[in-house]
Scaffold this motif. Structure first.
Motif, PDB file in Angstrom:
ATOM      1  N   SER A 176       0.811  -1.218   0.000  1.00 24.29           N
ATOM      2  CA  SER A 176       0.000   0.000   0.000  1.00 24.29           C
ATOM      3  C   SER A 176       0.846   1.270   0.000  1.00 24.29           C
ATOM      4  CB  SER A 176      -0.937   0.003   1.220  1.00 24.29           C
ATOM      5  OG  SER A 176      -0.200  -0.134   2.424  1.00 24.29           O
ATOM      6  N   TRP A 177       2.062   1.218   0.536  1.00 23.76           N
ATOM      7  CA  TRP A 177       2.903   2.413   0.593  1.00 23.76           C
ATOM      8  C   TRP A 177       3.966   2.446  -0.498  1.00 23.76           C
ATOM      9  CZ3 TRP A 177       4.075   2.562   6.599  1.00 23.76           C
ATOM     10  CH2 TRP A 177       2.880   2.838   7.275  1.00 23.76           C
ATOM     11  N   GLY A 178       4.272   1.298  -1.073  1.00 21.47           N
ATOM     12  CA  GLY A 178       5.282   1.261  -2.120  1.00 21.47           C
ATOM     13  C   GLY A 178       6.458   0.387  -1.735  1.00 21.47           C
ATOM     14  N   LEU A 179       6.884  -0.438  -2.694  1.00 19.26           N
ATOM     15  CA  LEU A 179       7.996  -1.348  -2.439  1.00 19.26           C
ATOM     16  C   LEU A 179       9.309  -0.594  -2.257  1.00 19.26           C
ATOM     17  CD1 LEU A 179       8.830  -4.329  -2.227  1.00 19.26           C
ATOM     18  CD2 LEU A 179       9.238  -4.290  -4.692  1.00 19.26           C
ATOM     19  N   PHE A 180       9.504   0.470  -3.020  1.00 22.94           N
ATOM     20  CA  PHE A 180      10.681   1.328  -2.831  1.00 22.94           C
ATOM     21  C   PHE A 180      10.276   2.796  -2.923  1.00 22.94           C
ATOM     22  CE2 PHE A 180      14.410   3.709  -4.298  1.00 22.94           C
ATOM     23  CZ  PHE A 180      15.307   3.390  -3.296  1.00 22.94           C
ATOM     24  N   PHE A 181       9.718   3.196  -4.089  1.00 23.03           N
ATOM     25  CA  PHE A 181       9.244   4.571  -4.224  1.00 23.03           C
ATOM     26  C   PHE A 181       7.851   4.690  -3.616  1.00 23.03           C
ATOM     27  CE2 PHE A 181      12.279   4.125  -7.780  1.00 23.03           C
ATOM     28  CZ  PHE A 181      13.141   5.165  -7.454  1.00 23.03           C
ATOM     29  N   ALA A 182       7.589   5.825  -2.995  1.00 26.74           N
ATOM     30  CA  ALA A 182       6.323   6.027  -2.288  1.00 26.74           C
ATOM     31  C   ALA A 182       5.151   6.096  -3.255  1.00 26.74           C
ATOM     32  CB  ALA A 182       6.395   7.308  -1.463  1.00 26.74           C
ATOM     33  N   PHE A 222       3.611   9.454   4.152  1.00 33.04           N
ATOM     34  CA  PHE A 222       4.669  10.424   3.903  1.00 33.04           C
ATOM     35  C   PHE A 222       5.752   9.737   3.072  1.00 33.04           C
ATOM     36  CE2 PHE A 222       5.803   8.215   7.777  1.00 33.04           C
ATOM     37  CZ  PHE A 222       7.153   7.956   7.632  1.00 33.04           C
ATOM     38  N   ASP A 223       6.722  10.506   2.639  1.00 31.95           N
ATOM     39  CA  ASP A 223       7.855   9.920   1.926  1.00 31.95           C
ATOM     40  C   ASP A 223       9.121  10.647   2.332  1.00 31.95           C
ATOM     41  OD1 ASP A 223       8.696  11.979  -0.372  1.00 31.95           O
ATOM     42  OD2 ASP A 223       6.498  11.971  -0.227  1.00 31.95           O
ATOM     43  N   VAL A 224      10.242   9.999   2.111  1.00 26.26           N
ATOM     44  CA  VAL A 224      11.543  10.595   2.419  1.00 26.26           C
ATOM     45  C   VAL A 224      12.323  10.694   1.107  1.00 26.26           C
ATOM     46  CG1 VAL A 224      13.677  10.382   3.755  1.00 26.26           C
ATOM     47  CG2 VAL A 224      11.511   9.567   4.712  1.00 26.26           C
ATOM     48  N   GLY A 225      12.255  11.864   0.511  1.00 26.87           N
ATOM     49  CA  GLY A 225      12.907  12.047  -0.778  1.00 26.87           C
ATOM     50  C   GLY A 225      12.311  11.170  -1.863  1.00 26.87           C
ATOM     51  N   GLY A 226      11.015  10.925  -1.783  1.00 29.10           N
ATOM     52  CA  GLY A 226      10.343  10.086  -2.755  1.00 29.10           C
ATOM     53  C   GLY A 226      10.378   8.609  -2.434  1.00 29.10           C
ATOM     54  N   VAL A 227      11.095   8.217  -1.394  1.00 30.13           N
ATOM     55  CA  VAL A 227      11.198   6.813  -1.005  1.00 30.13           C
ATOM     56  C   VAL A 227      10.069   6.444  -0.049  1.00 30.13           C
ATOM     57  CG1 VAL A 227      12.650   5.071   0.114  1.00 30.13           C
ATOM     58  CG2 VAL A 227      13.689   6.848  -1.315  1.00 30.13           C
ATOM     59  N   SER A 228       9.476   5.287  -0.236  1.00 28.02           N
ATOM     60  CA  SER A 228       8.386   4.812   0.604  1.00 28.02           C
ATOM     61  C   SER A 228       8.858   4.617   2.046  1.00 28.02           C
ATOM     62  CB  SER A 228       7.846   3.488   0.052  1.00 28.02           C
ATOM     63  OG  SER A 228       7.005   2.863   0.985  1.00 28.02           O
ATOM     64  N   PRO A 229       7.990   4.909   3.033  1.00 30.90           N
ATOM     65  CA  PRO A 229       8.382   4.680   4.426  1.00 30.90           C
ATOM     66  C   PRO A 229       8.455   3.200   4.787  1.00 30.90           C
ATOM     67  CG  PRO A 229       6.099   5.434   4.306  1.00 30.90           C
ATOM     68  CD  PRO A 229       6.677   5.568   2.922  1.00 30.90           C
ATOM     69  N   ALA A 230       7.840   2.320   3.996  1.00 32.22           N
ATOM     70  CA  ALA A 230       7.820   0.896   4.334  1.00 32.22           C
ATOM     71  C   ALA A 230       9.226   0.286   4.368  1.00 32.22           C
ATOM     72  CB  ALA A 230       6.909   0.139   3.375  1.00 32.22           C
ATOM     73  N   PRO A 231      10.029   0.375   3.286  1.00 34.13           N
ATOM     74  CA  PRO A 231      11.380  -0.197   3.369  1.00 34.13           C
ATOM     75  C   PRO A 231      12.260   0.520   4.384  1.00 34.13           C
ATOM     76  CG  PRO A 231      11.128   1.059   1.344  1.00 34.13           C
ATOM     77  CD  PRO A 231       9.761   0.938   1.942  1.00 34.13           C
ATOM     78  N   LEU A 232      12.013   1.822   4.599  1.00 32.15           N
ATOM     79  CA  LEU A 232      12.789   2.550   5.603  1.00 32.15           C
ATOM     80  C   LEU A 232      12.499   2.021   7.004  1.00 32.15           C
ATOM     81  CD1 LEU A 232      12.471   6.223   4.267  1.00 32.15           C
ATOM     82  CD2 LEU A 232      14.375   4.627   3.977  1.00 32.15           C
ATOM     83  N   MET A 233      11.224   1.681   7.263  1.00 32.27           N
ATOM     84  CA  MET A 233      10.867   1.107   8.556  1.00 32.27           C
ATOM     85  C   MET A 233      11.539  -0.245   8.768  1.00 32.27           C
ATOM     86  SD  MET A 233       6.810   1.927   9.114  1.00 32.27           S
ATOM     87  CE  MET A 233       6.259   3.560   9.599  1.00 32.27           C
TER      88      MET A 233
END
Length: 461
Positions: A225-231, A237-248
């Motif tokens: 739902s949030w994105g495998l890599f890109f948000a 929210f996103d971090v520079g276009g990156v999805s929060p899921a892999p960051l978590m």
């Protein structure tokens, strides 16, 4: 003149306390196994998506995995028998929330309470067995936990399927309530312990392991739902276009490593850790934990996707789901009881490698033969083979952990086992859910009633 010491005979205790502990394991396992069977009914009843309903399964595993180490220390501080009775009551309250839940939010909260209760029940089972039994009786009691998990899963699919097809999914959790009452009554047969109020609770360690588990589970659960890599658009929210899921997920791994660093520093300082890492002191114990995580995550993914496919895509009843899952659950139950006979003949490594080979072959086989008809011999054979490997592995790795640790660390072994199994269950379910598109699942659900008997594959819909 020399004398030969005569071994003192072991005290034989009644099996009645074990019956209570057996049903406590049944209580937790039946609750978890009843959730996949109830997916279809809950989707219709709450008018919710399958992914939202699947969050109940993730929430339970998340709560157990995040709190089980803290629960282990609370049990040592308060006393295992006393805290065991308390959490059995709260587990009963969670079943009442499921029975009377007006929305999917209430069901998720109910499973959160059930998971928090199980976080203390899980380590208490091992600790109370060590407190009440010794020798051969203790070995038998430890082995019974694996069989209880298997038989409760099998009965939950069958009974839950029958009730779901006839009267609905809510009465299934009435059975959970009844089992909780039985466990509470039998808890008065357990040998009493006073606990140790001087035990210090490692709050920082509890926050670190809990935060790690929450981050990992939320990250895996929202990859779709949030994105495998890109948000994606649905990301909060996103971090520079990156999805929060892999960051978590990455942050969860870092926080988890921080927990191990913190725990080692406390042990070096002579302070009581949240969990004694000596239970993972050798490569054998660590390998057992890794193996447990892998096999439980595979089981969770299978137990989520198969009922979802049958109920949502095919539009069949929960009873049909139970019938389809009987070969798997029955095989796990039988294998968990019989695999102990091979321990003296084969090494744990041999049994483990062979069992992993079976599970891998079975999953590959099922990926090619699964179709709209779950009654084919090819599908049943695949489920049976997977069940053999699954049952052997779960029993094997649990016995390796228990027999390697001294009795005084029984609660810590239970904490490690609970964290591993429930984090794996949450991650396995979350990954399986992330691989399924909620929108496509909903469209398939709407079409399934009209095309229920159409022999097309899921991915062709």
């Amino acid at each position: 003149m020399t004398t030969t010491a005569v071994p003192v005979s072991e005290e034989r205790r009644s099996w009645l306390p074990l019956i209570g502990l057996f049903f406590a394991q049944v209580l937790m396992s039946f609750n978890v196994a009843a959730l996949p069977v109830s997916i279809g009914g809950m989707v219709d009843d709450f008018d919710a998506t399958p992914t939202a309903v699947g969050t109940t399964i993730v929430m339970y595993g998340l709560a157990v995995a995040a709190l089980v180490m803290l629960g282990g220390k609370l049990g040592q501080r308060v006393g295992w028998v006393m805290i065991f009775r308390i959490v059995v009551v709260t587990f009963a309250c969670s079943s009442l929330m499921m029975i009377f839940s007006p929305s999917v939010g209430w069901a998720i909260a109910g499973q959160g309470l059930a998971g928090a209760s199980a976080a203390i029940i899980v380590p208490s089972l091992v600790a109370l067995i060590a407190e009440n039994y010794v020798g051969d009786q203790q070995a038998t009691a430890v082995g019974s936990l694996g069989s209880a998990r298997a038989v409760s899963g099998m009965s939950a699919f069958f009974i839950g399927g029958a009730l779901g097809a006839s009267v609905g999914w809510r009465p299934v959790f009435g059975i959970v309530l009844a089992v909780a009452v039985i466990v509470f009554a039998l808890s008065f047969t357990l040998r009493s312990d006073k606990g140790d109020p001087s035990i210090e609770i490692d709050v920082i360690g509890a926050v670190l392991i809990g935060g790690s588990v929450v981050l990992l589970t939320l990250g895996f659960n929202n990859l779709n739902s949030w994105g495998l890599f890109f948000a994606d658009a649905g990301a909060p929210f996103d971090v520079g276009g990156v999805s929060p899921a892999p960051l978590m997920i990455v942050l969860g791994l870092i926080v988890g490593q921080g927990f191990f660093v913190w725990t080692r520093s406390r042990m070096k300082a002579g302070k009581v850790p949240l969990v004694d890492l000596s239970v993972l002191g050798s490569s054998r114990e660590r390998a057992a934990v890794y193996a447990m995580f892998i096999v439980v995550s595979l089981e969770a993914a299978l137990n989520f996707t198969v009922p979802l496919y049958i109920q949502i895509v095919q539009g069949r009843s929960s009873f049909d789901t139970a019938i389809a899952m009987i070969p798997f659950n029955l095989t796990v139950f039988v294998t968990a009881l019989l695999v102990i006979r091979f321990y003296r003949r084969y090494s744990p490594r041999t049994i483990g490698v062979f069992s992993f080979g079976l599970t891998t072959a079975a999953l590959l086989w099922l990926s090619f033969v699964v179709s709209n008809n779950w009654e084919t011999a090819a599908t049943i054979i695949g489920l049976i083979v997977f069940g053999i490997g699954q049952g052997a592995l779960v029993t094997l790795v649990f016995n390796v952990l228990v027999t390697a640790a001294p009795t005084r660390l029984a609660g810590d072994v239970g904490s490690v086992r609970g964290t591993t199994q429930n984090l794996a269950s949450a991650v396995g379910t979350a990954v399986a859910g992330a691989l399924l598109s909620p929108s496509s699942a909903s469209r398939s659900h709407r079409r399934s009633r009209a095309t229920r008997n159409c022999p097309t594959r899921w991915w062709n819909r």
